[in-house]
Motif scaffolding. Structure first.
Motif, PDB file in Angstrom:
ATOM      1  N   LEU A   1      47.531  50.971  37.575  1.00  0.00           N
ATOM      2  CA  LEU A   1      47.856  50.028  36.518  1.00  0.00           C
ATOM      3  C   LEU A   1      47.693  48.635  37.115  1.00  0.00           C
ATOM      4  CD1 LEU A   1      48.974  49.905  33.558  1.00  0.00           C
ATOM      5  CD2 LEU A   1      51.217  49.500  34.602  1.00  0.00           C
ATOM      6  N   ALA A   2      46.919  47.773  36.457  1.00  0.00           N
ATOM      7  CA  ALA A   2      46.532  46.522  37.109  1.00  0.00           C
ATOM      8  C   ALA A   2      46.540  45.352  36.137  1.00  0.00           C
ATOM      9  CB  ALA A   2      45.138  46.660  37.723  1.00  0.00           C
ATOM     10  N   VAL A   3      46.675  44.156  36.711  1.00  0.00           N
ATOM     11  CA  VAL A   3      46.493  42.908  35.982  1.00  0.00           C
ATOM     12  C   VAL A   3      45.787  41.945  36.930  1.00  0.00           C
ATOM     13  CG1 VAL A   3      48.797  42.035  36.616  1.00  0.00           C
ATOM     14  CG2 VAL A   3      47.612  41.118  34.600  1.00  0.00           C
ATOM     15  N   THR A   4      44.789  41.237  36.421  1.00  0.00           N
ATOM     16  CA  THR A   4      43.917  40.417  37.275  1.00  0.00           C
ATOM     17  C   THR A   4      43.764  39.021  36.696  1.00  0.00           C
ATOM     18  OG1 THR A   4      42.670  42.377  37.944  1.00  0.00           O
ATOM     19  CG2 THR A   4      41.620  40.240  38.311  1.00  0.00           C
ATOM     20  N   ARG A   5      43.853  38.030  37.570  1.00  0.00           N
ATOM     21  CA  ARG A   5      43.620  36.637  37.193  1.00  0.00           C
ATOM     22  C   ARG A   5      42.301  36.169  37.809  1.00  0.00           C
ATOM     23  NH1 ARG A   5      49.584  33.706  37.956  1.00  0.00           N
ATOM     24  NH2 ARG A   5      50.533  34.641  36.083  1.00  0.00           N
ATOM     25  N   PHE A   6      41.638  35.241  37.132  1.00  0.00           N
ATOM     26  CA  PHE A   6      40.326  34.755  37.550  1.00  0.00           C
ATOM     27  C   PHE A   6      40.365  33.245  37.731  1.00  0.00           C
ATOM     28  CE2 PHE A   6      39.746  38.725  35.446  1.00  0.00           C
ATOM     29  CZ  PHE A   6      38.628  39.320  35.987  1.00  0.00           C
ATOM     30  N   SER A   7      39.704  32.778  38.796  1.00  0.00           N
ATOM     31  CA  SER A   7      39.665  31.338  39.065  1.00  0.00           C
ATOM     32  C   SER A   7      38.730  30.602  38.119  1.00  0.00           C
ATOM     33  CB  SER A   7      39.213  31.078  40.508  1.00  0.00           C
ATOM     34  OG  SER A   7      37.807  31.327  40.647  1.00  0.00           O
ATOM     35  N   GLY A   8      37.740  31.315  37.559  1.00  0.00           N
ATOM     36  CA  GLY A   8      36.711  30.688  36.746  1.00  0.00           C
ATOM     37  C   GLY A   8      35.433  30.412  37.507  1.00  0.00           C
ATOM     38  N   ARG A   9      35.417  30.800  38.798  1.00  0.00           N
ATOM     39  CA  ARG A   9      34.216  30.577  39.611  1.00  0.00           C
ATOM     40  C   ARG A   9      33.541  31.896  39.949  1.00  0.00           C
ATOM     41  NH1 ARG A   9      37.887  26.853  42.830  1.00  0.00           N
ATOM     42  NH2 ARG A   9      38.130  28.631  44.223  1.00  0.00           N
TER      43      ARG A   9
END
Length: 325
Positions: free
Chosen positions: A178-186
């Motif tokens: 079970l996961a949650v991921t954030r992205f820098s936008g790069r």
């Protein structure tokens, strides 16, 4: 300690866990075969519900949704025609589960075509050829689901404090996390891939953007206990030695990830806040060392019935030219 956080003993139920993992792969591969690709394989995941794990609607036939009901211990399918079909989750073989699932999809008006080989497991055996008897421990499955509901709640709250691109809270059936991921936008450097039983192009597409990711494993994947993990890709310099919370969290050299044993969270005076400390501190280490634009990407945790204060760009100052504003 809240009873919302049950004790989990991976070694005591690992055979049932392995069986459930493969059953989720069968259904997940069916969903994958019938849905348009969504970045980072988000079109193939499951979602935690109060009763189990759901596929969300699958665009096959009249439209089909599959639920692993982990309270009543049934696999349940519903379709756009209003029809419902189900069968019991019980001791069986992977091949027998596959056959029952194929019959269920057919009954609902779908086309049960999907890849027959497991992913991300050692020594994969085609589902249709796996005739080894598998147990099904209803009580262990219930505890696992109970834990997932609690974890999903904290992951969701963590997700509300990020304004940039963020994944849903979802379960990947490849590694059963079970996961949650954030992205820098790069963009990120091309991933080296090489993950066993996973096509290289899938791995490389999954990591073609900079990420800070956290998740939960019930066990397996190189550890014999349930645990939370966190990692960054690409891994910024100094990340593995960054201070993270709570004190029980540590860097696992073999997995190249931060780990936090589930037992520590489960036994904490406030399990929700112990897990939140791990999520926040590992993300902040990735974001600070990776030079993410945190002021642009972050906000306060969301609250029910309270609208987030806007942080839009300021309006340009009015100017007067020849008496016209």
């Amino acid at each position: 300690m809240s009873n919302q956080w049950p004790q989990l003993d991976y070694l005591g139920w690992h055979e049932t866990c392995s069986a459930l993992h493969l059953y989720l792969q069968i259904v997940g591969k069916y969903r994958l075969a019938h849905t348009p690709w969504l970045n980072h394989s988000w079109n193939a995941t499951f979602y935690v519900t109060p009763t189990g794990l759901a596929s969300s609607p699958i665009p096959d036939g009249p439209g089909i949704e599959i639920l692993f009901d982990l309270k009543e211990h049934k696999l349940v399918g519903t379709c756009g025609h209003g029809h419902r079909a189900s069968f019991d989750l019980a001791p069986t073989t992977v091949a027998a589960f596959r056959a029952e699932f194929v019959a269920l999809v057919t009954e609902l008006g779908g086309t049960p075509t999907f890849n027959d080989t497991p992913n991300e497991v050692p020594n994969p055996v085609p589902f249709s050829e796996d005739h080894r008897d598998r147990p099904y421990d209803r009580y262990a499955v219930h505890r696992y689901h109970q834990a997932m509901v609690a974890i999903d709640r904290v992951f969701y709250r963590f997700r509300t404090s990020f304004l940039g691109k963020s994944s849903p809270v979802h379960l990947f059936w490849g590694a059963l996390d079970l996961a949650v991921t954030r992205f820098s936008g790069r963009r990120a450097p091309l991933h080296p891939a090489g993950i066993p039983s996973l096509p290289d192009d899938v791995a490389q597409e999954a990591y073609d953007r900079e990420v800070s990711s956290a998740g939960f494993w019930p066990g397996g994947n190189g550890i014999d206990y349930p645990a939370f993990y966190a990692y960054a890709y690409p891994t910024p310099a100094g990340y593995r030695t960054a201070p993270v919370q709570p004190d029980a969290a540590f860097w696992h050299d073999g997995l190249s990830e931060f780990m936090l044993p589930y037992d520590h969270v489960q036994a904490a005076p406030d399990p929700d806040e112990a897990l939140m400390a791990f999520l926040v501190s590992t993300y902040e280490a990735a974001a600070d060392l990776g030079q993410w634009d945190r002021e642009l990407l972050e906000c306060d945790h969301g609250r029910p019935r309270r609208v987030r204060a806007p942080s839009a760009a300021p309006m340009p100052a009015a100017s007067t030219v020849d008496g016209t504003v």
